[in-house]
Design a protein around this motif. Structure first.
Motif, PDB file in Angstrom:
ATOM      1  N   ASP A 183       0.846  -1.247   0.027  1.00 50.56           N
ATOM      2  CA  ASP A 183       0.067   0.060  -0.128  1.00 50.56           C
ATOM      3  C   ASP A 183       1.098   1.203  -0.052  1.00 50.56           C
ATOM      4  OD1 ASP A 183      -1.996  -1.621   0.088  1.00 50.56           O
ATOM      5  OD2 ASP A 183      -2.753  -1.211   2.328  1.00 50.56           O
ATOM      6  N   GLU A 184       2.179   1.336   0.533  1.00 49.54           N
ATOM      7  CA  GLU A 184       3.046   2.253   0.417  1.00 49.54           C
ATOM      8  C   GLU A 184       4.490   1.629   0.486  1.00 49.54           C
ATOM      9  OE1 GLU A 184       2.313   4.065   4.209  1.00 49.54           O
ATOM     10  OE2 GLU A 184       2.304   2.066   5.438  1.00 49.54           O
ATOM     11  N   PRO A 185       5.319   2.478  -0.026  1.00 43.50           N
ATOM     12  CA  PRO A 185       6.866   2.049  -0.251  1.00 43.50           C
ATOM     13  C   PRO A 185       7.383   1.805   1.248  1.00 43.50           C
ATOM     14  CG  PRO A 185       6.705   4.153  -0.896  1.00 43.50           C
ATOM     15  CD  PRO A 185       5.232   3.864  -0.666  1.00 43.50           C
ATOM     16  N   CYS A 186       8.127   0.535   1.221  1.00 45.11           N
ATOM     17  CA  CYS A 186       8.895   0.311   2.491  1.00 45.11           C
ATOM     18  C   CYS A 186      10.182  -0.271   2.128  1.00 45.11           C
ATOM     19  CB  CYS A 186       8.152  -0.590   3.360  1.00 45.11           C
ATOM     20  SG  CYS A 186       6.757  -0.031   4.280  1.00 45.11           S
ATOM     21  N   VAL A 187      10.960  -0.498   3.206  1.00 44.38           N
ATOM     22  CA  VAL A 187      12.442  -0.766   3.062  1.00 44.38           C
ATOM     23  C   VAL A 187      12.388  -2.309   3.920  1.00 44.38           C
ATOM     24  CG1 VAL A 187      14.962  -0.575   3.291  1.00 44.38           C
ATOM     25  CG2 VAL A 187      13.352   1.219   2.512  1.00 44.38           C
ATOM     26  N   LEU A 188      13.062  -3.305   3.249  1.00 43.65           N
ATOM     27  CA  LEU A 188      13.077  -4.741   4.248  1.00 43.65           C
ATOM     28  C   LEU A 188      14.507  -4.675   4.637  1.00 43.65           C
ATOM     29  CD1 LEU A 188      11.119  -6.770   4.581  1.00 43.65           C
ATOM     30  CD2 LEU A 188      11.971  -7.882   2.587  1.00 43.65           C
ATOM     31  N   TRP A 189      14.683  -4.722   5.786  1.00 45.56           N
ATOM     32  CA  TRP A 189      16.238  -4.672   6.385  1.00 45.56           C
ATOM     33  C   TRP A 189      16.417  -6.093   7.168  1.00 45.56           C
ATOM     34  CZ3 TRP A 189      19.205  -0.931   4.698  1.00 45.56           C
ATOM     35  CH2 TRP A 189      20.427  -1.294   5.066  1.00 45.56           C
ATOM     36  N   PRO A 190      17.589  -6.831   7.174  1.00 44.59           N
ATOM     37  CA  PRO A 190      17.691  -7.906   7.733  1.00 44.59           C
ATOM     38  C   PRO A 190      17.973  -7.854   9.257  1.00 44.59           C
ATOM     39  CG  PRO A 190      19.730  -7.341   6.829  1.00 44.59           C
ATOM     40  CD  PRO A 190      18.725  -6.303   6.184  1.00 44.59           C
ATOM     41  N   VAL A 191      17.665  -9.136  10.015  1.00 44.44           N
ATOM     42  CA  VAL A 191      17.812  -9.109  11.414  1.00 44.44           C
ATOM     43  C   VAL A 191      18.766 -10.331  11.326  1.00 44.44           C
ATOM     44  CG1 VAL A 191      17.011  -9.774  13.597  1.00 44.44           C
ATOM     45  CG2 VAL A 191      15.912  -8.186  12.197  1.00 44.44           C
ATOM     46  N   GLU A 192      20.225 -10.420  11.652  1.00 53.23           N
ATOM     47  CA  GLU A 192      20.936 -11.335  11.602  1.00 53.23           C
ATOM     48  C   GLU A 192      20.549 -12.745  12.658  1.00 53.23           C
ATOM     49  OE1 GLU A 192      23.337 -11.816   9.333  1.00 53.23           O
ATOM     50  OE2 GLU A 192      22.616  -9.708   8.684  1.00 53.23           O
ATOM     51  N   SER A 193      20.329 -13.825  11.942  1.00 57.26           N
ATOM     52  CA  SER A 193      20.044 -15.053  12.881  1.00 57.26           C
ATOM     53  C   SER A 193      20.086 -16.073  12.225  1.00 57.26           C
ATOM     54  CB  SER A 193      18.707 -14.801  12.918  1.00 57.26           C
ATOM     55  OG  SER A 193      17.902 -15.992  13.735  1.00 57.26           O
TER      56      SER A 193
END
Length: 502
Positions: free
Chosen positions: A192-202
């Motif tokens: 619905d809106e632009p977003c940024v996907l960022w990693p969580v190290e695991s």
């Protein structure tokens, strides 16, 4: 930090080998390797440092560079200690694949270069201090959102929103799950809106059990400061998740031993109830047991914990048997639709399964005093789910009143023998004569023996169908007007379908 920042640093003395026009690439980390194919350890955006130990002949350069480009790294820094210089075949491979590459002089250690990059990505003192002081996820997200100037969330790949600074639109959440399952991070999300996907190290396996950060905004518009904040947020969320996982493991261990003793008859329901109370589950309410298999036991346990958390119900998960088992405790009203909730969650989690298959079995609602029966019921339902053809199947106890239960409970050797005795001659005849008698029989039985409907589905004349059925009877020596023969063939074909899917 950009590649050009490293090249212009006189203390490093890097020599540009190729990629002068790509010095504006951002560097989001550093990874030192001498593996020929290090893709599994890369998430994208790294500067890869390598002493070229992997190179045995010129063809290795092509394989190595192709792997780095596929992983989405920012560039390559080649050490000179082993070969004295970067070999021409490596430089040519980097040119062909468009990978920026540097040569690192002997006077500069990889540690010095790595420290120079990593200092730019050291966790922000404010976020780390807050976590050290006991701040929860909501507090950390509010702090990060203030610095980013945008709302942000932590989302589980199993589909639930772990925490956030605002409501997350359902379409944006689904879009983020799709993006997370298909590529390296960070990456943009279009919902619905632009977003940024960022990693969580695991090290969580499978990928469907991982967490990631989602922040409102355009990745292309982010500067180094935004990227540093997101990196720091990913770091502290990883620390917070480690705390959550440890709490889950402690609760699971306290229940696991009690469940094992209950199943082997050396413990009583009262003793198990005491363990459940210790784990924080009220035993005065009814429960449902859920058994899950996603390959190995460790992956099954990790994934079931995430799926259980996504339901919003009180639960505890323990490694048990070939997979994992969770106990859900609530009032009967909230437990009634647990299998429906699980189907929705599993549909989200399926995107991150990779090559794994997921099977989930759900018991009926039962009092805590009947826990052993619930565990066995969930186990039978899971085995039935494993026999079904889908990659992610959920079977509730209500579905156990079916012939599938009998088939799922048969030993593999017996199932194979039964299928062979009923179908082997037809399969051999089809193969030798390029016929389709097995499919004809399947459609005939699926149509409940209706000549007209079967002929219509097969696109043949009824007389042609009658000839085929007669030929099946001649080959097998069975009379298809006899109901018991139809049942035998139907079950054999169901086994054939299930075992082929496996």
């Amino acid at each position: 930090m950009l590649l050009g920042d490293l090249l212009s640093d006189p203390e490093l003395g890097l020599v540009l080998l190729t990629g002068a026009e790509q010095m504006d690439r951002p560097v989001r980390g550093v990874y030192i390797t001498d593996l020929l194919d290090p893709r599994r350890y890369l998430s994208g955006g790294e500067l890869v440092l390598s002493g070229l130990v992997w190179r045995n002949d010129p063809s290795d350069s092509e394989k190595f560079v192709a792997a780095l480009v596929d992983a989405g790294v920012a560039g390559l820094a080649a050490g000179t200690a082993r070969l004295g210089h970067a070999p021409p075949d490596l430089v040519q491979a980097c040119q062909r694949y468009g990978l920026p590459a540097f040569e690192v002089p002997l006077t500069v250690s990889f540690t010095t270069l790595a420290d120079r990059v990593q200092r730019r990505f050291a966790p922000r003192r404010e976020l780390v201090s807050a976590v050290a002081a006991g701040a929860n996820l909501d507090r950390v997200l509010r702090m990060a959102a203030d610095e980013l100037g945008a709302d942000c969330w932590v989302v589980s790949a199993a589909g639930w929103v772990v925490g956030g600074t605002a409501e997350l639109a359902a379409e944006t959440r689904r879009a983020a799950l799709r993006e997370f399952a298909t590529g390296h991070l960070p990456r943009p999300v279009r919902g619905d809106e632009p977003c940024v996907l960022w990693p969580v190290e695991s090290d969580a396996e499978p990928r469907a059990a991982a967490w990631f950060v989602l922040a409102r905004g355009e990745l292309a518009a982010w500067d180094e400061e935004h990227e540093a904040i997101a990196t720091d947020l990913g770091t502290v969320v990883a620390l917070l998740r480690a705390r959550v996982e440890e709490t889950r493991r402690i609760a699971g261990r306290s229940v696991e031993a009690a469940l094992r003793r209950l199943l082997d008859g050396t413990s009583t329901p009262a003793e198990v109830a005491a363990r459940l109370e210790t784990a924080g589950l009220p035993t005065g309410q009814p429960l449902r047991a859920v058994a899950l298999s996603a390959g190995d036991q460790a992956a099954s346990t990790t994934l079931l914990r995430e799926i259980a958390a996504a339901t919003g119900l009180a639960s505890v998960t323990a490694a048990l048997g070939e997979g994992a088992t969770a106990l859900f405790v609530a009032d009967a009203h909230h437990l009634a639709d647990l299998d429906v909730r699980l189907r929705g969650i599993v549909a989200d989690a399926e995107l991150g399964l990779g090559e794994r298959r997921l099977a989930v079995g759900v018991s009926d609602v039962t009092p805590a005093t009947a826990l052993r029966g619930a565990l066995e019921e969930a186990g039978y339902a899971r085995r039935l789910a494993q026999r079904r053809p889908g990659r992610a199947e959920v079977v509730a106890a209500a579905e156990l009143a079916s012939h599938e239960v009998l088939l799922a409970s048969m030993p593999d050797e017996l199932r194979l023998s039964y299928r062979h005795r009923l179908l082997a001659e037809l399969v051999a005849y089809d193969s030798a004569h390029n016929c389709d008698l097995v499919r004809t029989l399947r459609v005939f039985l699926d149509c409940s023996g209706s000549w007209s409907r079967c002929a219509q589905q097969l696109h043949v004349h009824v007389n042609t169908l009658r000839y085929r059925i007669q030929r099946i009877e001649e080959i097998t020596g069975r009379d298809l007007t006899d109901f018991s023969s139809r049942v035998d063939f139907y079950l054999a074909l169901q086994l054939d379908r299930a075992m082929t899917a496996e």
